[in-house]
Write an enzyme that holds these catalytic residues in place. Structure first.
Site, PDB file in Angstrom:
ATOM      1  N   GLU A  86       0.851  -1.189   0.000  1.00  0.00           N
ATOM      2  CA  GLU A  86       0.000   0.000   0.000  1.00  0.00           C
ATOM      3  C   GLU A  86       0.881   1.231   0.000  1.00  0.00           C
ATOM      4  OE1 GLU A  86      -2.444  -0.002   3.518  1.00  0.00           O
ATOM      5  OE2 GLU A  86      -3.794  -1.507   2.703  1.00  0.00           O
ATOM      6  N   HIS A  89      -6.170   7.636  12.328  1.00  0.00           N
ATOM      7  CA  HIS A  89      -6.887   6.361  12.242  1.00  0.00           C
ATOM      8  C   HIS A  89      -8.304   6.624  12.745  1.00  0.00           C
ATOM      9  CE1 HIS A  89      -7.282   1.853  12.924  1.00  0.00           C
ATOM     10  NE2 HIS A  89      -8.335   2.360  13.520  1.00  0.00           N
ATOM     11  N   GLU A 147     -12.065   0.063   9.491  1.00  0.00           N
ATOM     12  CA  GLU A 147     -10.981   0.990   9.815  1.00  0.00           C
ATOM     13  C   GLU A 147     -10.567   1.785   8.575  1.00  0.00           C
ATOM     14  OE1 GLU A 147      -8.935  -1.263  13.559  1.00  0.00           O
ATOM     15  OE2 GLU A 147      -7.892  -1.469  11.653  1.00  0.00           O
ATOM     16  N   ARG A 149     -15.433  -8.445  14.695  1.00  0.00           N
ATOM     17  CA  ARG A 149     -15.578  -8.846  16.102  1.00  0.00           C
ATOM     18  C   ARG A 149     -15.751  -7.592  16.953  1.00  0.00           C
ATOM     19  NH1 ARG A 149     -10.829  -6.571  17.576  1.00  0.00           N
ATOM     20  NH2 ARG A 149      -9.145  -6.748  16.071  1.00  0.00           N
TER      21      ARG A 149
HETATM   22  P1  ADP Z   1      -3.341  -4.620  11.880  1.00  0.00           P
HETATM   23  O1  ADP Z   1      -4.459  -5.470  11.368  1.00  0.00           O
HETATM   24  O2  ADP Z   1      -2.043  -5.350  12.001  1.00  0.00           O
HETATM   25  O3  ADP Z   1      -3.714  -3.829  13.102  1.00  0.00           O
HETATM   26  P2  ADP Z   1      -3.978  -2.374  10.140  1.00  0.00           P
HETATM   27  O4  ADP Z   1      -4.098  -2.524   8.664  1.00  0.00           O
HETATM   28  O5  ADP Z   1      -5.252  -2.280  10.914  1.00  0.00           O
HETATM   29  O6  ADP Z   1      -3.062  -3.556  10.714  1.00  0.00           O
HETATM   30  O7  ADP Z   1      -3.089  -1.108  10.481  1.00  0.00           O
HETATM   31  C1  ADP Z   1      -2.699  -0.779  11.789  1.00  0.00           C
HETATM   32  C2  ADP Z   1      -2.098   0.605  11.801  1.00  0.00           C
HETATM   33  O8  ADP Z   1      -0.975   0.662  10.911  1.00  0.00           O
HETATM   34  C3  ADP Z   1      -3.016   1.721  11.324  1.00  0.00           C
HETATM   35  O9  ADP Z   1      -3.834   2.203  12.350  1.00  0.00           O
HETATM   36  C4  ADP Z   1      -2.019   2.755  10.857  1.00  0.00           C
HETATM   37  O10 ADP Z   1      -1.465   3.475  11.932  1.00  0.00           O
HETATM   38  C5  ADP Z   1      -0.928   1.914  10.249  1.00  0.00           C
HETATM   39  N1  ADP Z   1      -1.156   1.737   8.787  1.00  0.00           N
HETATM   40  C6  ADP Z   1      -1.779   0.718   8.169  1.00  0.00           C
HETATM   41  N2  ADP Z   1      -1.831   0.905   6.840  1.00  0.00           N
HETATM   42  C7  ADP Z   1      -1.222   2.081   6.595  1.00  0.00           C
HETATM   43  C8  ADP Z   1      -0.917   2.849   5.405  1.00  0.00           C
HETATM   44  N3  ADP Z   1      -1.246   2.416   4.181  1.00  0.00           N
HETATM   45  N4  ADP Z   1      -0.275   4.034   5.561  1.00  0.00           N
HETATM   46  C9  ADP Z   1       0.083   4.477   6.786  1.00  0.00           C
HETATM   47  N5  ADP Z   1      -0.145   3.811   7.929  1.00  0.00           N
HETATM   48  C10 ADP Z   1      -0.788   2.631   7.843  1.00  0.00           C
END
Ligand code: ADP
Length: 457
Positions: A200, A208, A275, A292
């Protein structure tokens, strides 16, 4: 209504589920590992049953042990809480096959959303904006490099099966990416049993923001507004709030509508969270869906007055969601601090020991979700969450001032906790002004460390 629920989890969430069962007149059975024999959940539930030795793989992550426990004790439903087997479609399927109601969505929707690449594609098809990136899992490092050239650096490699902020790698240029690719793949394989990665665009200085949804088995769904979880350390949330100080009523409505079209496109049932990352201009991009209940659900409960865990149980029992979208109003501001058994002065090193004394905060506008009691020794086998302190008030400042009071009032002796750092965070001027982003806590921690080092000299 359900008759008896197996609580297939531990810690504060097990206590939270037992409380909801008690209020609905449903019997509860605490499934516990040998390390949790002395837990509060075991004391509070109507019955308790040992499901195996301390390592999660042999207890809380062991479907046959949990299913047998449910059947032996005559349960008709299983609540998986968060973490452990809560997003495992095989477990959900096993429950259904054994005539146990799995309190969550169907295995099929969990499969769709449990894989971040499929989840993204599904949401994009439903018209929900997603972060620019790979269409499906990456086949090779060459594909990753080609894609990164198109979308521009920095980029983020993410395990498709990931969770808990683990296994993600940022690459600032091509050589970074080439180096990170095999490591990220190996890490994902080790942590999640699958090495699939997606790529990504890495968005910087973003917030967030996540939308809570509830959907019943009769095709009715609502959203309950958003939570802002931008205060994170190593991609893990440490403080959450509702509503988000940067989301306007118009944006809330748009995000809520997008979330609902996303979940109706997959026939989603029960509580869930979508999210998103939001940039400075208010543009938002879907990153993943959690199928969940989430750790931070209480802030939504406190601002909407809706009991989410109660609804999870009622929806699983086949009841109609009687709430309409117009019934949902965000009346207050709520903040949650996660109190972990970690030493913030030693880089958040996990801390252990017996809780000698425990006095949770009280008074107006304070809620504590915790499994602590004096004399309890939290086992070192599981995550470090000790308590969630939730405060609420008319405005964000009211809730935060109340949090300062509650954190000072809270006494936990015998074990190091993250309270000292939470106190710094809630009074930090940037955080107070709501100018923080997902990378801000790391910056704040650097300053905090430097300041302490300077005072020691
Ligand atoms: P997990 O399932 O491991 O928690 P997430 O996809 O929910 O992973 O992402 C967790 C955190 O990682 C997000 O809240 C954000 O802070 C960071 N993050 C995830 N994707 C991105 C992105 N494309 N760019 C910047 N930060 C990201």
């Amino acid at each position: 209504m359900l008759n008896k629920v197996l609580v297939a989890n531990r810690g504060e969430i097990a206590v939270r589920i037992i409380r909801a069962c008690q209020e609905l007149g449903i019997k509860s059975v605490a499934a516990f590992s040998e390390a949790d024999r002395d837990s509060l959940a075991v004391r509070m539930a109507d019955e308790a049953i040992c499901i195996g030795p301390p390592p999660p793989a042999r207890s809380y992550l062991n479907p046959p042990a949990l299913i047998s426990a449910a059947l032996i004790t005559g349960c008709d439903a299983v609540h998986p809480g968060y973490g452990f087997l809560s997003e495992n479609p095989y477990f959900a399927e096993m429950c259904t096959d054994c005539n146990l109601e799995f309190i969550g969505p169907t295995a099929e929707t969990m499969r769709l959303m449990g894989d971040k690449s499929i989840g993204r594609q599904t949401m994009r098809t439903a018209g929900v904006p997603t972060v620019p990136g790979s269409e499906g899992e990456l086949k090779s490092v060459e594909e990753a490099v080609e894609l990164a050239r198109q979308i521009g650096y920095p980029v983020l490699l993410k395990p498709s099966a990931g969770g808990g902020g683990r296994g993600m790698r940022v690459a600032n240029d091509e050589s970074d990416l080439v180096r990170a690719f095999p490591t990220a793949r190996a890490e994902a394989e080790a942590a999640f049993g699958r090495g699939d990665l997606l790529l990504e665009k890495f968005l910087t200085k973003v917030r967030h923001v996540e939308i809570q949804v509830l959907a019943d088995k009769h095709g009715h769904a609502i959203h309950l507004g958003e939570r802002d979880c931008s205060a994170q350390r190593r991609h893990q949330k440490i403080l959450e709030e509702a509503p988000s100080p940067i989301v306007s009523p118009e944006v809330r409505e748009r995000m809520g509508r997008d979330a609902l079209s996303g979940i109706t496109s997959i026939g989603y049932v029960n509580a869930g969270t979508l999210e998103f990352l939001m940039d400075q201009e208010g543009n938002y991009y879907f990153i993943e869906m959690n199928t969940r209940i989430q750790v931070e659900h209480p802030v939504t409960e406190q601002v909407t007055g809706v009991d989410l865990v109660r609804w999870q149980l009622m929806i699983a029992a086949g009841e109609r969601l009687t709430l309409q979208q117009k019934d949902i109003t965000i009346a207050r501001h709520a903040v949650e601090c996660r109190i972990n058994a970690e030493d913030p002065e030693r880089d958040f090193l996990p801390a252990g020991g017996e809780i000698e004394f425990y006095l949770p905060p009280g008074g107006p506008g304070v809620r504590v979700d915790s499994h602590l009691y004096a004399g309890y020794t939290p086992p070192g086998n599981y995550d470090s969450l000790l308590a969630k302190i939730i405060t609420f008030g008319e405005t964000r400042d009211d809730a935060l001032n109340r949090m300062r009071r509650a954190l000072h009032e809270c006494v936990i002796t015998g074990i190091k906790t993250t309270i000292p750092f939470q106190l710094v965070l809630i009074d930090d001027p940037e955080f107070r002004a709501a100018r923080h982003h997902t990378g801000y806590v790391a910056e704040l921690l650097r300053h905090w460390k430097e300041e302490r080092a300077a005072t020691l000299v």
